[in-house]
Write an enzyme that holds these catalytic residues in place. Structure first.
Site, PDB file in Angstrom:
ATOM      1  N   GLU A   1       3.497  -0.009  -4.111  1.00  0.00           N
ATOM      2  CA  GLU A   1       3.725  -1.443  -4.233  1.00  0.00           C
ATOM      3  C   GLU A   1       2.851  -1.989  -5.337  1.00  0.00           C
ATOM      4  OE1 GLU A   1       2.981  -2.429  -0.105  1.00  0.00           O
ATOM      5  OE2 GLU A   1       0.960  -3.081  -0.532  1.00  0.00           O
TER       6      GLU A   1
ATOM      7  N   HIS B   1      -0.398  -7.741   1.987  1.00  0.00           N
ATOM      8  CA  HIS B   1      -1.479  -6.763   1.868  1.00  0.00           C
ATOM      9  C   HIS B   1      -2.527  -7.271   0.894  1.00  0.00           C
ATOM     10  CE1 HIS B   1       1.412  -3.284   3.066  1.00  0.00           C
ATOM     11  NE2 HIS B   1       0.906  -3.897   4.117  1.00  0.00           N
TER      12      HIS B   1
END
Lengths: 389, 287
Positions: free
Chosen positions: B208, B246
């Protein structure tokens, strides 16, 4: 969490980093008084959570109290647009009035986490005032680096930086002390970023943090109530604040397909696949692994508060969070709220068959898609249709 | 084979609150041999058929675990990892989300030169389907087989695994390395293990935005990995400067974009799935 320049400087001063004398003011009147108190020429600096304030017209010099009042009148209340605010800009609520200093040299200092090393790194460059990203791209060897080990930066490291920057004479000692204090600030306040750009050396041998940018690690706020109190809700998207209060993770975007997903990675991937299907996501929303009915309802409310939203895509990979429980939450929320945009659901995982039954027997108008791609395509198509209606 | 966890893994669970107890039971259902629990104040008791201890030292001397699964809340999680490191537990999976980065810097320091490998934190853990589950992933979507999966994300990993299982492709081991800026085990560590695991024949790597871990992993794949690797990077539509759930998923200073990461993966010969819905089929084609 971002803090304002004037707040960052208060924290820095506490740890012994010299800053210009300054007073924060939320009216032009107070700006005048601040200037009189400081005496002499001042700088009037807009306080918003974004860089590039000077170029946007948010930082002005003033030679006396009259000028300062005039500048503050213009700046307070203005909609300041910088490369970091986006085209909509940010409304200025206060200014920092600071003494002007006899600047001899401008230097860049910064501390960030070096993820690969798993340690913070102290960066310094003689090219103060320039964006560090720009220096990193054009002239990477101009950035000096010291990895900060356990116990903080050592004096020899700070000296090495000062020598490397070519700092000599009476400014050397104060510069080393300021760098060590900066490292202490980073460690003890659980900062995730500190940038002093510029850090200036004055004609009279002082070393001063002229500007300050500081981000605090959100995860550490539980042990820093004093820093947590620096949060400025005016600088945050109200929907995002509401989401945080509900234990949800929401970020508003510019598209028209709203999405509700469990898990950050899957939420990002869902945004991506909406774009792949020819649409644009209206938001990032991670409801987490243990979302309950109430959170689902708040999630809907937050998505629907954005008037751009023309369709909602719900993508849930139920693991621990069972799909039937979630489906009940969705039905209950949809019945309580007046949802007038089409909804496409993609549900997978534990008890998925029960979940689909619940949705089908609810009588509500959900489209159920077989996989992520089909769900995105349907949601994008429905957003277009709904928009035309 | 498989990597990290096997039939022989003996698990101690640290932190048996509501979540810890729930997941410990789920792990037992999917093959984990839990030999002990550690929860200060509950020593001498029992939970789910295993004995409870007040400290890791007690648990280790009495039950000889070789892996730990941590559910201790964020404020005490780093301390729990340090306790596991001191007890020389070989493998520690820390599920806890929201640990301050500074605490993880201290943990990373303690890991160097220790006998412990840390997975996470802020991760779903590790599963070798049919053998052992050391984490919170839904065991039923997995299927024993020969594809290795490594990912920074939780549910996106389940998505990939679900696609694989749906295509009849099983997994040797799935590892969630976690979404935080400072983690114990990175892509390269896991790729190395998969590459030398005879049972693993292909690898899915899910990254990511944020940081440079994907770029470094791509470089490693190019030079060292002999098995087919399929990749995906989430966050192509993420705006810069925002933390996407995150703590590690943030594009800063134009660095860490999905586009740059995808390009790095492709340059290393990794087949990049065009969408997250194509992970399974892209891997099937690459095998």
């Amino acid at each position: 969490m971002k803090v304002h320049e004037y707040q960052a400087k208060e924290v820095l001063r506490k740890y012994g980093v010299p800053t210009p004398r300054g007073i924060v003011s939320n009216t032009a009147r107070k700006a005048r008084e601040a200037t009189e108190l400081l005496g002499g020429s001042v700088v009037v600096k807009a306080q918003i959570h974004a860089g590039g304030r000077g170029k946007g017209g948010g930082v002005k010099l003033a030679g006396n109290a009259d000028e300062a009042e005039r500048q503050a009148t213009t700046i307070i209340g203005m909609n300041l647009v910088t490369h970091q605010t986006g085209p909509q800009g940010r409304k200025v609520k206060r200014v920092l009035i600071e003494e002007q200093l006899p600047i001899n040299r401008e230097i860049y200092l910064g501390i960030v986490m070096d993820r690969a090393a798993g340690k913070p790194v102290f960066m310094a460059s003689a090219q103060g005032g320039m964006d560090i990203e720009e220096i990193a791209e054009k002239n990477p060897e101009a950035i000096l680096k010291e990895t900060i080990g356990s116990g903080g930066m050592r004096a020899f490291q700070a000296r090495r930086l000062a020598f490397g920057l070519g700092i000599t004479g009476e400014a050397f000692g104060p510069s080393v002390q300021a760098m060590l204090a900066l490292s202490r600030t980073y460690e003890e306040s659980d900062a995730s970023l500190i940038e002093i750009n510029p850090f200036v050396l004055t004609d009279d041998g002082r070393a001063v943090a002229l500007d300050a940018k500081m981000d605090i690690d959100d995860n550490s706020l539980f042990r820093h109530p004093d820093l947590a109190a620096l949060r400025d809700p005016d600088e945050e998207e109200p929907l995002e604040t509401e989401a945080i209060n509900q234990g949800l993770n929401y970020i508003k975007l510019d598209g028209n397909v709203g999405c509700m997903v469990n898990g950050a990675g899957l939420a990002m991937a869902t945004m991506d696949i909406i774009q792949y299907a020819g649409g644009m996501p209206a938001n990032f929303l991670d409801v987490g692994g243990g979302a309950n009915k109430d959170q689902i309802k708040h999630g809907f409310r937050i998505i629907l508060s954005d008037s751009n939203v023309k369709a909602i895509l719900i993508n849930i990979f139920g693991g621990i969070l069972k799909v039937d429980v979630l489906a009940e939450g969705i039905v209950a929320a949809a019945q309580e709220l007046d949802i007038d945009v089409p909804m496409v659901l993609r549900l997978e995982g534990t008890n998925v068959d029960r979940g689909r039954e619940i949705l089908e027997s609810s009588g509500l108008d959900f489209a159920v898609a077989a996989d992520m791609k089909a769900a995105a395509e349907q949601a994008v198509a429905r957003a277009v249709q709904h928009n035309e209606q | 084979m498989s990597i990290l966890v096997t039939d022989d893994t003996r698990v101690v669970v640290q932190g048996l609150g509501r979540a810890g107890l729930f997941h410990a039971e789920q792990c037992q259902r999917f093959g984990a041999k839990i030999v002990a629990g550690v929860h200060p104040g509950r020593g001498g008791g029992e939970a789910l058929g295993f004995p409870m201890f007040n400290s890791m030292r007690d648990a280790v001397s009495r039950t000889d675990p070789n892996a730990s699964l941590i559910f201790v809340p964020a404020s005490g999680a780093a301390d729990a990892i340090l306790e596991a490191i001191e007890s020389e537990i070989e493998l520690v999976a820390c599920i806890t989300e929201g640990i301050p980065v500074r605490d993880m810097v201290a943990v990373a320091d303690a890991l160097r030169g220790s006998r412990t490998r840390l997975i996470g934190p802020n991760c779903p853990g590790v599963i070798s389907p049919g053998k052992c589950k050391l984490g919170i992933m839904p065991g039923q979507v997995h299927k024993p087989g020969s594809v290795g999966v490594v990912s920074r994300s939780g549910t996106l990993t389940y998505e990939a695994v679900g696609q694989l299982s749906g295509l009849g492709i099983g997994q040797s081991t799935c590892v969630g390395i976690g979404g935080d800026p400072v983690i114990g085990t990175n892509f390269i560590d896991v790729l190395e293990l998969f590459n030398s695991d005879p049972e693993t024949t292909g690898i899915i790597m899910i990254g990511e935005i944020g940081g440079t871990a994907e770029e470094e992993a791509a470089e490693y794949v190019k030079g060292h990995v002999t098995k087919p690797v399929v990749g995906f990077v989430a966050g192509a539509t993420a705006p810069p400067g925002r933390r996407m759930g995150h703590a590690g998923a943030i594009i800063s200073g134009g660095k860490g974009t999905a586009r740059a990461k995808q390009a790095a993966l492709e340059a290393a010969g990794i087949e990049v799935a065009p969408t997250p819905a194509d992970l399974g089929s892209t891997l099937a084609a690459a095998l």
